[in-house]
Write a protein that holds these residues in place. Structure first.
Motif, short mmCIF file in Angstrom:
data_model
loop_
_atom_site.label_atom_id
_atom_site.label_comp_id
_atom_site.label_asym_id
_atom_site.label_seq_id
_atom_site.Cartn_x
_atom_site.Cartn_y
_atom_site.Cartn_z
N ARG A 94 27.76 -0.88 52.75
CA ARG A 94 27.64 -2.32 52.90
C ARG A 94 27.53 -2.67 54.38
O ARG A 94 28.50 -2.88 55.06
N ASP A 95 26.30 -2.72 54.90
CA ASP A 95 26.05 -3.09 56.29
C ASP A 95 25.63 -4.55 56.34
O ASP A 95 24.54 -4.90 55.90
N LEU A 96 26.50 -5.40 56.84
CA LEU A 96 26.26 -6.83 56.82
C LEU A 96 25.80 -7.38 58.16
O LEU A 96 25.50 -8.56 58.27
N LYS A 97 25.74 -6.53 59.18
CA LYS A 97 25.38 -6.99 60.53
C LYS A 97 23.99 -7.60 60.57
O LYS A 97 23.75 -8.58 61.25
N SER A 98 23.04 -7.01 59.85
CA SER A 98 21.67 -7.49 59.95
C SER A 98 21.52 -8.92 59.44
O SER A 98 20.73 -9.68 59.96
N ARG A 99 22.27 -9.29 58.42
CA ARG A 99 22.14 -10.64 57.86
C ARG A 99 23.13 -11.63 58.45
O ARG A 99 22.78 -12.79 58.67
N PHE A 100 24.36 -11.19 58.71
CA PHE A 100 25.39 -12.14 59.10
C PHE A 100 25.84 -12.00 60.55
O PHE A 100 26.63 -12.79 61.03
N ASP A 101 25.36 -10.98 61.25
CA ASP A 101 25.62 -10.78 62.68
C ASP A 101 27.09 -10.99 63.03
O ASP A 101 27.93 -10.23 62.59
N GLU A 109 35.24 -9.97 54.43
CA GLU A 109 36.53 -10.41 53.90
C GLU A 109 36.33 -11.25 52.64
O GLU A 109 37.12 -11.16 51.69
N LEU A 110 35.28 -12.05 52.61
CA LEU A 110 34.97 -12.82 51.41
C LEU A 110 34.62 -11.90 50.25
O LEU A 110 35.11 -12.06 49.13
N VAL A 111 33.80 -10.88 50.52
CA VAL A 111 33.45 -9.89 49.50
C VAL A 111 34.72 -9.21 48.99
O VAL A 111 34.92 -9.05 47.79
N LEU A 142 29.50 -19.91 54.66
CA LEU A 142 28.91 -20.58 53.51
C LEU A 142 28.09 -21.81 53.91
O LEU A 142 27.08 -22.11 53.27
N ARG A 143 28.50 -22.49 54.97
CA ARG A 143 27.73 -23.65 55.44
C ARG A 143 26.41 -23.21 56.08
O ARG A 143 25.41 -23.93 56.00
N GLN A 144 26.42 -22.05 56.72
CA GLN A 144 25.21 -21.56 57.40
C GLN A 144 24.21 -20.95 56.42
O GLN A 144 23.02 -20.90 56.71
N ASP A 145 24.68 -20.46 55.30
CA ASP A 145 23.80 -19.78 54.35
C ASP A 145 24.21 -20.19 52.94
O ASP A 145 25.23 -19.72 52.42
N SER A 146 23.42 -21.04 52.32
CA SER A 146 23.78 -21.57 51.00
C SER A 146 23.80 -20.49 49.91
O SER A 146 24.40 -20.69 48.86
N ARG A 147 23.16 -19.36 50.14
CA ARG A 147 23.16 -18.28 49.14
C ARG A 147 24.22 -17.22 49.43
O ARG A 147 24.34 -16.25 48.70
N SER A 151 25.52 -13.84 47.25
CA SER A 151 25.47 -12.49 47.81
C SER A 151 26.85 -11.84 47.80
O SER A 151 27.00 -10.68 47.45
N ALA A 152 27.86 -12.61 48.21
CA ALA A 152 29.23 -12.09 48.24
C ALA A 152 29.68 -11.70 46.83
O ALA A 152 30.27 -10.63 46.63
N ALA A 153 29.41 -12.56 45.85
CA ALA A 153 29.82 -12.27 44.48
C ALA A 153 29.09 -11.04 43.94
O ALA A 153 29.68 -10.21 43.25
N SER A 154 27.82 -10.90 44.27
CA SER A 154 27.05 -9.74 43.83
C SER A 154 27.60 -8.46 44.44
O SER A 154 27.79 -7.45 43.73
#
Length: 175
Positions: A94-101, A109-111, A142-147, A151-154
């Motif tokens: 789970r590499d989240l840097k590319s999307r959430f920097d 933490e949400l995941v 969540l305010r910056q990215d409505s989806r 993604s977190a739930a998935s």
């Protein structure tokens, strides 16, 4: 966006009847939960000052069991750290840097919190939100990215399924 047609179960013929699962007695639930986490095989070091997953060492550290108010609190935190454990590059990567920097930590933490809730539900553990300090960070993401919540739930669902696969594989082998 996708569209789905939904029907009330009473409108459908030929479906298997899914009866609610009865709650297990506490001692059985605790035994089942211990076996669930043991089957995963993560290295866990007990007696540390705080709970954490350390990716560089690929270990989970936890306080002594007696530091928790009750078994449910212990298991909820243990589930949270195990969800982090699934993100290691040798597992679900789970590499989240590319999307959430800069917000990747808050998103992880949400995941982990959603995944812990899913894992606790599977184990019949009545967990509660133990990481309220992260809520402000989650709201920013969540305010910056409505989806982001989808993604977190998935990702949380994939992590929970990964953890469940260890105990389900052993149950199938025993049968």
């Amino acid at each position: 966006m996708r569209t789905f047609s939904l029907f009330n179960v009473a409108q459908c013929d030929g479906l298997p009847h899914n009866e609610p699962v009865a709650d297990l007695p506490e001692h059985e639930r605790n035994e089942r939960t211990e076996a669930f986490f043991d089957a995963i095989g993560a290295e866990v070091r007990w007696g540390e000052p705080m709970a954490a997953y350390i990716p560089s060492r690929d270990i989970i550290v936890m306080p002594e069991r007696g530091a928790f108010d009750n078994p449910e609190s212990l298991y909820a935190v243990w589930a949270h750290e195990h969800i982090h454990y699934t993100g290691h590059k040798t597992r679900l990567d789970r590499d989240l840097k590319s999307r959430f920097d800069n917000d990747a930590y808050a998103f992880e933490e949400l995941v982990a919190e959603i995944g812990a809730a899913m894992t606790c539900a599977h184990l019949q553990i009545k967990g509660e939100l133990r990481h309220a300090s992260y809520v402000d960070h989650w709201l920013k993401v969540l305010r910056q990215d409505s989806r982001a919540i989808l993604s977190a739930a998935s990702l949380a669902s994939k992590a929970t399924d990964y953890l469940r696969s260890f105990s389900e594989d052993k149950q199938e082998q025993a049968a």
